[in-house]
Scaffold this motif. Structure first.
Motif, PDB file in Angstrom:
ATOM      1  N   ARG A   1      20.974  40.300  90.821  1.00 57.62           N
ATOM      2  CA  ARG A   1      22.162  39.731  90.191  1.00 57.62           C
ATOM      3  C   ARG A   1      22.162  39.987  88.691  1.00 57.62           C
ATOM      4  NH1 ARG A   1      20.848  35.138  93.491  1.00 57.62           N
ATOM      5  NH2 ARG A   1      20.360  33.874  91.657  1.00 57.62           N
ATOM      6  N   VAL A   2      20.987  40.127  88.098  1.00 59.42           N
ATOM      7  CA  VAL A   2      20.895  40.393  86.661  1.00 59.42           C
ATOM      8  C   VAL A   2      21.056  41.880  86.361  1.00 59.42           C
ATOM      9  CG1 VAL A   2      19.368  40.311  84.655  1.00 59.42           C
ATOM     10  CG2 VAL A   2      19.459  38.364  86.223  1.00 59.42           C
ATOM     11  N   VAL A   3      20.355  42.716  87.132  1.00 59.73           N
ATOM     12  CA  VAL A   3      20.330  44.150  86.854  1.00 59.73           C
ATOM     13  C   VAL A   3      21.578  44.855  87.388  1.00 59.73           C
ATOM     14  CG1 VAL A   3      19.060  46.289  87.284  1.00 59.73           C
ATOM     15  CG2 VAL A   3      17.817  44.172  86.830  1.00 59.73           C
ATOM     16  N   GLY A   4      22.162  44.337  88.483  1.00 61.13           N
ATOM     17  CA  GLY A   4      23.293  45.002  89.119  1.00 61.13           C
ATOM     18  C   GLY A   4      24.456  45.302  88.186  1.00 61.13           C
ATOM     19  N   PRO A   5      24.955  44.324  87.417  1.00 58.23           N
ATOM     20  CA  PRO A   5      26.076  44.621  86.515  1.00 58.23           C
ATOM     21  C   PRO A   5      25.756  45.702  85.484  1.00 58.23           C
ATOM     22  CG  PRO A   5      25.833  42.254  86.811  1.00 58.23           C
ATOM     23  CD  PRO A   5      24.639  42.881  87.453  1.00 58.23           C
ATOM     24  N   ILE A   6      24.509  45.793  85.075  1.00 53.93           N
ATOM     25  CA  ILE A   6      24.132  46.851  84.115  1.00 53.93           C
ATOM     26  C   ILE A   6      24.262  48.214  84.784  1.00 53.93           C
ATOM     27  CG2 ILE A   6      22.262  47.749  82.684  1.00 53.93           C
ATOM     28  CD1 ILE A   6      21.188  44.875  82.499  1.00 53.93           C
ATOM     29  N   PHE A   7      23.743  48.327  86.018  1.00 52.19           N
ATOM     30  CA  PHE A   7      23.879  49.582  86.756  1.00 52.19           C
ATOM     31  C   PHE A   7      25.348  49.931  86.983  1.00 52.19           C
ATOM     32  CE2 PHE A   7      19.482  49.248  88.990  1.00 52.19           C
ATOM     33  CZ  PHE A   7      18.883  49.688  87.814  1.00 52.19           C
ATOM     34  N   ALA A   8      26.153  48.915  87.306  1.00 53.17           N
ATOM     35  CA  ALA A   8      27.572  49.166  87.564  1.00 53.17           C
ATOM     36  C   ALA A   8      28.269  49.725  86.329  1.00 53.17           C
ATOM     37  CB  ALA A   8      28.255  47.869  88.013  1.00 53.17           C
ATOM     38  N   PHE A   9      27.928  49.195  85.149  1.00 54.10           N
ATOM     39  CA  PHE A   9      28.540  49.694  83.913  1.00 54.10           C
ATOM     40  C   PHE A   9      28.119  51.136  83.645  1.00 54.10           C
ATOM     41  CE2 PHE A   9      28.342  50.448  79.323  1.00 54.10           C
ATOM     42  CZ  PHE A   9      29.656  50.187  78.967  1.00 54.10           C
ATOM     43  N   ILE A  10      26.829  51.401  83.785  1.00 53.69           N
ATOM     44  CA  ILE A  10      26.322  52.756  83.522  1.00 53.69           C
ATOM     45  C   ILE A  10      26.907  53.759  84.513  1.00 53.69           C
ATOM     46  CG2 ILE A  10      24.232  54.186  83.507  1.00 53.69           C
ATOM     47  CD1 ILE A  10      22.701  51.733  82.514  1.00 53.69           C
ATOM     48  N   SER A  11      27.109  53.331  85.774  1.00 52.59           N
ATOM     49  CA  SER A  11      27.615  54.255  86.785  1.00 52.59           C
ATOM     50  C   SER A  11      29.018  54.747  86.463  1.00 52.59           C
ATOM     51  CB  SER A  11      27.598  53.585  88.161  1.00 52.59           C
ATOM     52  OG  SER A  11      28.529  52.520  88.215  1.00 52.59           O
ATOM     53  N   GLY A  12      29.747  54.028  85.600  1.00 53.28           N
ATOM     54  CA  GLY A  12      31.061  54.509  85.186  1.00 53.28           C
ATOM     55  C   GLY A  12      30.984  55.836  84.464  1.00 53.28           C
ATOM     56  N   TYR A  13      29.840  56.117  83.837  1.00 53.11           N
ATOM     57  CA  TYR A  13      29.625  57.412  83.180  1.00 53.11           C
ATOM     58  C   TYR A  13      29.022  58.441  84.130  1.00 53.11           C
ATOM     59  CZ  TYR A  13      30.281  54.821  78.799  1.00 53.11           C
ATOM     60  OH  TYR A  13      30.795  54.064  77.789  1.00 53.11           O
ATOM     61  N   LEU A  14      28.398  57.985  85.203  1.00 51.67           N
ATOM     62  CA  LEU A  14      27.714  58.878  86.146  1.00 51.67           C
ATOM     63  C   LEU A  14      28.476  58.841  87.465  1.00 51.67           C
ATOM     64  CD1 LEU A  14      24.078  57.671  85.364  1.00 51.67           C
ATOM     65  CD2 LEU A  14      25.285  59.629  84.358  1.00 51.67           C
ATOM     66  N   ARG A  15      29.507  59.682  87.567  1.00 50.46           N
ATOM     67  CA  ARG A  15      30.448  59.580  88.682  1.00 50.46           C
ATOM     68  C   ARG A  15      29.777  59.738  90.041  1.00 50.46           C
ATOM     69  NH1 ARG A  15      32.653  62.337  84.579  1.00 50.46           N
ATOM     70  NH2 ARG A  15      31.847  64.314  85.347  1.00 50.46           N
TER      71      ARG A  15
ATOM     72  N   PHE B   1      29.460  56.790  93.298  1.00 49.63           N
ATOM     73  CA  PHE B   1      29.907  56.859  94.685  1.00 49.63           C
ATOM     74  C   PHE B   1      28.738  56.992  95.661  1.00 49.63           C
ATOM     75  CE2 PHE B   1      33.750  57.891  92.331  1.00 49.63           C
ATOM     76  CZ  PHE B   1      34.637  57.001  92.918  1.00 49.63           C
ATOM     77  N   LEU B   2      27.591  57.469  95.187  1.00 47.29           N
ATOM     78  CA  LEU B   2      26.399  57.358  96.024  1.00 47.29           C
ATOM     79  C   LEU B   2      26.058  55.889  96.250  1.00 47.29           C
ATOM     80  CD1 LEU B   2      23.965  60.148  94.718  1.00 47.29           C
ATOM     81  CD2 LEU B   2      25.198  60.099  96.890  1.00 47.29           C
ATOM     82  N   GLY B   3      26.173  55.093  95.188  1.00 47.22           N
ATOM     83  CA  GLY B   3      25.924  53.662  95.327  1.00 47.22           C
ATOM     84  C   GLY B   3      26.938  52.995  96.249  1.00 47.22           C
ATOM     85  N   VAL B   4      28.200  53.444  96.177  1.00 44.93           N
ATOM     86  CA  VAL B   4      29.229  52.909  97.071  1.00 44.93           C
ATOM     87  C   VAL B   4      28.843  53.157  98.526  1.00 44.93           C
ATOM     88  CG1 VAL B   4      31.616  53.200  97.835  1.00 44.93           C
ATOM     89  CG2 VAL B   4      31.098  53.078  95.396  1.00 44.93           C
ATOM     90  N   LEU B   5      28.437  54.387  98.836  1.00 45.15           N
ATOM     91  CA  LEU B   5      28.054  54.711 100.207  1.00 45.15           C
ATOM     92  C   LEU B   5      26.806  53.943 100.638  1.00 45.15           C
ATOM     93  CD1 LEU B   5      28.650  58.563 100.457  1.00 45.15           C
ATOM     94  CD2 LEU B   5      29.876  56.757 101.649  1.00 45.15           C
ATOM     95  N   CYS B   6      25.842  53.835  99.741  1.00 44.10           N
ATOM     96  CA  CYS B   6      24.595  53.137 100.089  1.00 44.10           C
ATOM     97  C   CYS B   6      24.843  51.668 100.400  1.00 44.10           C
ATOM     98  CB  CYS B   6      23.586  53.262  98.943  1.00 44.10           C
ATOM     99  SG  CYS B   6      22.890  54.913  98.764  1.00 44.10           S
ATOM    100  N   GLY B   7      25.854  51.073  99.792  1.00 45.39           N
ATOM    101  CA  GLY B   7      26.155  49.677 100.072  1.00 45.39           C
ATOM    102  C   GLY B   7      27.088  49.490 101.253  1.00 45.39           C
ATOM    103  N   GLU B   8      28.057  50.390 101.414  1.00 45.80           N
ATOM    104  CA  GLU B   8      29.074  50.193 102.442  1.00 45.80           C
ATOM    105  C   GLU B   8      28.650  50.690 103.815  1.00 45.80           C
ATOM    106  OE1 GLU B   8      32.627  51.942 100.885  1.00 45.80           O
ATOM    107  OE2 GLU B   8      33.145  50.157  99.721  1.00 45.80           O
ATOM    108  N   GLN B   9      27.859  51.770 103.874  1.00 44.98           N
ATOM    109  CA  GLN B   9      27.491  52.302 105.178  1.00 44.98           C
ATOM    110  C   GLN B   9      26.656  51.327 106.003  1.00 44.98           C
ATOM    111  OE1 GLN B   9      28.488  54.820 106.819  1.00 44.98           O
ATOM    112  NE2 GLN B   9      28.860  56.626 105.595  1.00 44.98           N
ATOM    113  N   PRO B  10      25.598  50.692 105.453  1.00 41.76           N
ATOM    114  CA  PRO B  10      24.835  49.737 106.272  1.00 41.76           C
ATOM    115  C   PRO B  10      25.667  48.549 106.734  1.00 41.76           C
ATOM    116  CG  PRO B  10      23.564  50.402 104.346  1.00 41.76           C
ATOM    117  CD  PRO B  10      24.955  50.910 104.139  1.00 41.76           C
TER     118      PRO B  10
END
Length: 437
Positions: free
Chosen positions: A152-166, A170-179
């Motif tokens: 819960r602490v680290v997740g928002p930081i990753f989410a912000f950084i991922s805006g620069y790393l397209r 979307f790899l993170g999107v798939l890793c969360g949605e597929q399971p």
């Protein structure tokens, strides 16, 4: 817009066409949780004594443990309600992270990019899902934390950084949605055995998440095939790490659960993920993600060991949500049969090598040429896989078969029937160790 990527955020026309089709589909059929669900209907009331809240061993590893079976009926029902609500809470937190990253990415798109419209549709869907999940949690009446505190602490930081790393976004999107998609598909297959409200929620979520997964899959295919070797190697390493982290958050309740229900530490560890049953469930839950990684060419022979170490390696389904047709109860016996067949083929090749040495004066030459032929087949296989030409569970592959036949035909004048038998046995023995057979 051209057929090649001339600008940083300009995608091929075929991708744009599919994105526009997804936007039109979203416009035609979308759900509003406060319109499409009658929350106050009698059949949607959350009965705290309903035995349909009991966990299924095929979906929740805890249900397969001896400790869970020994608990009183009402306690098992309460645990089922708690885990269901906590899974929805994890979904809320993950989709909030997704909205942060997607919003950041969409803000940088050009005015004419059709991806912008689709991403806004997706954000709308995700906010509806968040409200739907939260309404369920509120009506359920159990205070669940969702993800672990560090996530819960680290997740928002990753989410912000991922805006620069397209691509990473979307790899993170798939890793969360597929399971989650896999787990909720299992729930839908037993819809008559779960509470009606849970059935409606999972139905809506599955229908809309299918579009999101389709977009992320297609978008990544366009991006990754234009990436260089170093970037592709990075994606191949990070994808299973992201997947395992998010699967742990989705499927494993936090320690709060164990404290609330007095679950012993040993029983908790056995359920998540020390027992053979739970390990099989973990690997099977990653099946759809493995299919995506195979299609994207980022699950290679060089990184497959990461999947095995993390416990998420296994079969690759032919299509999203394909059920595992191997009876889980017979999996151990099935693996034992594979090991027996493998070493049987190795022993047969060794026996034929002995025959070549004993029965012919040119035994060493026959063995050497047979080994060289088997090596040619193996090298071709590895190179073809590195170029993305091998599908993991493709039932038949003509190019590889042609190479095999060519090696066997060339072996006949060198070693006769003994040489032919030897090279065939060598290839068969080697094939059992090749990663995509």
């Amino acid at each position: 817009m051209t057929a090649t990527e001339n600008a940083d955020d300009t995608l091929p026309d075929t991708h744009s066409t599919r994105v526009e089709a997804l936007s039109r589909a979203t416009t035609r059929l979308r759900f509003d949780p406060f319109v499409d669900i009658d929350w106050d209907a009698p059949e949607n009331a959350l009965d705290k004594r309903d035995p349909r809240w009991l966990l299924d061993p095929e979906i929740a590893p805890l249900a397969a443990t001896k400790w869970y079976a020994e608990q009183p009926l009402q306690r098992r029902i309460d645990m089922g309600r708690w885990i269901t609500a906590n899974t929805f809470k994890v979904g809320i937190q993950f989709e909030m992270l997704l909205i942060r990253g997607v919003g950041h990415y969409a803000a940088k798109l050009s005015n004419s990019d059709p991806v912008f419209r689709y991403l806004m549709h997706e954000i709308t869907d995700e906010t509806n899902h968040i409200q739907m999940f939260q309404e369920f949690i509120n009506r359920n009446g159990q205070d669940v934390p969702g993800m672990r505190r560090i996530s819960r602490v680290v997740g928002p930081i990753f989410a912000f950084i991922s805006g620069y790393l397209r691509v990473m976004l979307f790899l993170g999107v798939l890793c969360g949605e597929q399971p989650v998609h896999f787990q909720q598909t299992l729930l839908q297959r037993r819809a008559s055995q779960i509470p009606p409200l849970l059935n409606k929620i999972t139905f809506i979520h599955l229908a809309e998440e299918a579009r999101h997964i389709t977009f992320a899959d297609d978008h990544l295919e366009q991006r990754i095939e234009q990436s260089g070797r170093i970037k592709r190697a990075t994606y191949a390493i990070l994808f299973p790490l992201f997947l395992r982290w998010l699967m742990g958050e989705i499927f494993t309740p936090p320690r709060t659960f164990a404290r609330e229900f007095g679950m012993p530490r040993r029983a908790f560890k056995a359920a998540y993920w020390r027992s053979a049953h739970s390990r099989r469930m973990m690997a099977e839950s990653a099946a759809d993600a493995r299919r995506v990684a195979e299609n994207l060419g980022i699950r290679t022979v060089w990184t497959r060991w990461i999947w095995r170490v993390l416990g998420i390696d296994g079969r690759v389904p032919r299509f999203r949500g394909e059920p595992n047709r191997v009876d889980e109860r017979s999996t151990d016996g099935w693996l034992a049969e594979i090991r027996t067949a493998t070493w049987g083929r190795v022993a047969a090749a060794a026996i034929m090598t002995t025959v070549a040495f004993v029965a012919t004066p040119v035994g060493p030459r026959i063995t050497l040429f047979a080994a060289a032929g088997a090596a040619v087949w193996a090298i071709y296989h590895v190179l073809r896989e590195r170029r993305g030409g091998v599908v993991a569970n493709q039932p038949f592959e003509w190019p590889r078969f042609i190479v095999w036949v060519a090696v066997c035909v060339m072996m006949v004048p060198v070693g006769g029937l003994i040489g032919l038998a030897l090279v065939v046995l060598m290839i068969l023995a080697l094939a059992d160790f090749m990663p995509t057979l």
